[in-house]
Design an enzyme around this catalytic site. Structure first.
Site, PDB file in Angstrom:
ATOM      1  N   GLU A 192      15.881  -2.532  -8.611  1.00 19.03           N
ATOM      2  CA  GLU A 192      17.110  -1.759  -8.378  1.00 19.03           C
ATOM      3  C   GLU A 192      17.014  -0.955  -7.083  1.00 19.03           C
ATOM      4  O   GLU A 192      18.011  -0.450  -6.578  1.00 19.03           O
ATOM      5  CB  GLU A 192      17.397  -0.841  -9.577  1.00 19.03           C
ATOM      6  CG  GLU A 192      16.395   0.278  -9.829  1.00 19.03           C
ATOM      7  CD  GLU A 192      15.147  -0.178 -10.602  1.00 19.03           C
ATOM      8  OE1 GLU A 192      14.785  -1.370 -10.532  1.00 19.03           O
ATOM      9  OE2 GLU A 192      14.529   0.690 -11.252  1.00 19.03           O
ATOM     10  N   CYS A 297       0.574  -5.386  -2.572  1.00 19.96           N
ATOM     11  CA  CYS A 297      -0.454  -5.505  -3.612  1.00 19.96           C
ATOM     12  C   CYS A 297      -1.720  -6.129  -3.030  1.00 19.96           C
ATOM     13  O   CYS A 297      -2.749  -6.159  -3.686  1.00 19.96           O
ATOM     14  CB  CYS A 297       0.064  -6.343  -4.762  1.00 19.96           C
ATOM     15  SG  CYS A 297       0.395  -8.030  -4.275  1.00 19.96           S
ATOM     16  N   GLU A 391      -4.072   3.186  -7.943  1.00 15.75           N
ATOM     17  CA  GLU A 391      -3.315   2.569  -6.843  1.00 15.75           C
ATOM     18  C   GLU A 391      -2.474   3.652  -6.170  1.00 15.75           C
ATOM     19  O   GLU A 391      -1.660   4.302  -6.827  1.00 15.75           O
ATOM     20  CB  GLU A 391      -2.402   1.471  -7.409  1.00 15.75           C
ATOM     21  CG  GLU A 391      -1.624   0.746  -6.339  1.00 15.75           C
ATOM     22  CD  GLU A 391      -0.753  -0.371  -6.899  1.00 15.75           C
ATOM     23  OE1 GLU A 391      -0.136  -0.176  -7.962  1.00 15.75           O
ATOM     24  OE2 GLU A 391      -0.686  -1.431  -6.252  1.00 15.75           O
TER      25      GLU A 391
END
Ligand code: NAD
Length: 500
Positions: A192, A297, A391
């Site tokens: 989104e 990533c 992360e």
């Protein structure tokens, strides 16, 4: 009822005439059955550029009906005809490369050459899909006198693809060409935060001749994802995003008896040995940690410096200082992301780490409303610190010190993620030692971003991926098809052995 625009995830400094996106179902734009929407902003300015509807489960239902209706004819179309659409789609991606890159640049913020590279990778995966007729043919063997076994691949039916914000064009294209050439129909739920590129993808697929209903887009967030996991009309689902959500989606989709592959987050370690080529290692590592503002990533986020490698760290810092927000470094996706990244840096500093290059408080003249974080290099981080374990997803590299390769590998192995790991050395034996022992799905030797190119598949290990199969390459053929095994006998008179 007037549509309600919910508080945006990012700060909106100025509202401009923004496009109101709609869903794409059955080959046309369809209004979502909702009054709620979110703002989509350009992260380099903070300005609203579109609004995206928060669709409901009923919208998913509509998309499934459309995809199911299209499945019968599409799956019955010979693969050599289906693939023609994707030859044309590849050509259209090439023709519209700059325009598609500009959309990525606007909604995600990454700089234009990175956005172009993203479209290039989408072109490469489409090229791979064009070789599906050659790669996915079945097998046949006479297994006994006059008895033949054959295996045919069949599409699964309606499949769903849920994608993250960091590659608005490439990640949807990881699944679209392969799944569709193999005869499935698909529902995409894009992030989104970056929903615009997916609508242009839909337009290009239509222009390429894809029949209506074969590809559908339902915008939204959690409710749409949950409906996709639960819907009995959907056979399989791919997810790319954070590990926390990947686990939820994998658990929910498989509980509803779907085939699922869910790719999660990452903490990629680069093991640097003293004999590494100084310039090459330093520039590769700097590019890996800062490319796409570290929102990859596959980004290098933890360097394990083995022994005396200060000369490489010094050079790396020089390289990092050449990376300038607003010039060759894009913003991060949102104000929340900027604040989260800066909190990680501040906490590491408080815990005793040494900030060698500090990207906090970065601003860009004329774009003061953007979400800027400069490249940041932090030395003397301990493996038990939060910044070493979690992360960060920003242009931040932590450096941990190790005395031996085994100690470095222990640090890498103990991290719960397992997307990628790299080693920088001039020793083939040392490189092989690390390659064999690193606990990650994608390994780099003197490469900072070891993304496998097609036909090699993409996918991590451990908490970076849940489910069998990788998402791209040859492995995706297994994911998007099921096998039919047929045994045939045309010699009723012969009884050569127990099998015939
Ligand atoms: P995210 O997990 O927040 O969102 C991914 C998708 O999940 C979006 O479409 C979002 O709408 C949906 N979602 C969010 N919350 C949900 C909920 N509670 N229930 C159901 N669905 C929900 O990820 P992101 O911030 O968009 O993307 C960044 C993350 O993606 C990073 O962790 C990054 O490492 C990861 N990523 C992984 C890969 C890979 O190949 N392993 C590739 C790209 C990005």
């Amino acid at each position: 009822m007037a549509p309600e625009v919910l508080a945006p995830k990012r700060t909106v400094t100025k509202t401009v005439a923004a496009a109101c996106l709609q869903n794409y179902i059955g080959g046309k734009e369809v209004k979502a059955r909702t009054t709620q929407s979110l703002s989509v902003t350009d992260p380099s300015t903070g300005q609203e550029i579109a609004t995206v509807p928060l669709s409901r489960a009923e919208d998913v239902d509509d998309a499934v009906r459309s995809a199911k209706a299209a499945f019968h004819k599409w799956s019955a179309t010979p693969i050599k005809e289906r693939v023609q659409v994707f030859f044309r789609y590849k050509m259209l991606l090439e023709q519209h490369r700059q325009e598609l890159a500009l959309l990525v640049n606007q909604e995600n913020g990454k700089v234009m050459n990175e956005a172009v590279a993203e479209v290039e990778k989408a072109i490469e995966v489409t090229e791979f899909a064009c070789s599906m007729p050659q790669l996915s043919s079945g097998e046949i063997l006479e297994v006994s006198k006059g008895v033949e076994c054959r295996i045919d691949r069949h599409p699964l039916g309606v499949v769903a693809s849920i994608t993250p914000f960091n590659f608005p064009n490439m990640v949807p294209n990881w699944t679209i060409p392969n799944a569709l050439v193999l005869g499935n129909t698909l529902i995409l739920k894009p992030s989104e935060q970056v929903p615009i590129s997916s609508m242009r993808i839909a337009g290009l697929l239509k222009e390429a001749g894809l029949p209506d209903g074969v590809f559908n887009v339902v915008h939204g967030a959690q409710e749409v994802v949950e409906a996709l996991c639960d819907h009995s009309g959907i056979e399989a689902l791919t997810f790319v995003g954070s590990t926390r959500i990947a686990k939820i989606v994998y658990t929910r989709a498989t509980a509803h008896l779907k085939r699922a592959v869910c790719l999660g987050g990452a903490k990629n370690h680069l093991i640097v040995l003293p004999d590494a080529h100084e310039e090459m290692a330093a520039s590769n590592i700097a590019a890996s940690m800062s490319g796409c503002a570290g929102q990859r990533c596959m980004a290098a986020s933890a360097m394990v410096a083995v022994g005396p490698v200060d000369h490489i760290i010094d050079r790396l810092c020089q390289e990092a200082k050449k990376i300038v927000p607003g010039k060759n470094l894009g913003p991060v996706i949102s104000l929340q992301a900027k604040e989260r990244i800066e909190r990680y840096i501040a906490e590491a500093e408080r815990e005793g780490a040494k900030i060698l290059v500090d990207g906090r408080g970065a601003t860009v003249q004329g774009k003061e409303g953007g979400y800027w974080v400069g490249p940041t290099v932090i030395d003397f981080v301990r493996p038990d610190m939060k910044i070493a374990q979690e992360e960060v997803f920003g242009p931040v590299l932590v450096i941990m010190r190790a005395k031996t390769v085994d100690e470095a590998l222990k640090i890498e192995n103990s991290n719960p993620y397992g997307n990628a790991a790299s080693v920088f050395t001039q020793s083939g034996a040392a490189a092989r030692y690390v390659m064999e022992r690193a606990s990650a799905g994608m390994i780099g030797i003197n490469i900072g971003v070891p993304v496998p190119r097609e036909p090699f598949s993409f996918g991590g290990w451990n908490e970076s991926k849940f489910g069998a199969c990788d998402i791209t390459g040859k492995s995706s053929i297994e994911f998007f098809t099921k096998l039919k095994k047929t045994t045939t006998k045309w010699n009723p008179e012969s009884k050569a052995n127990w099998m015939s």
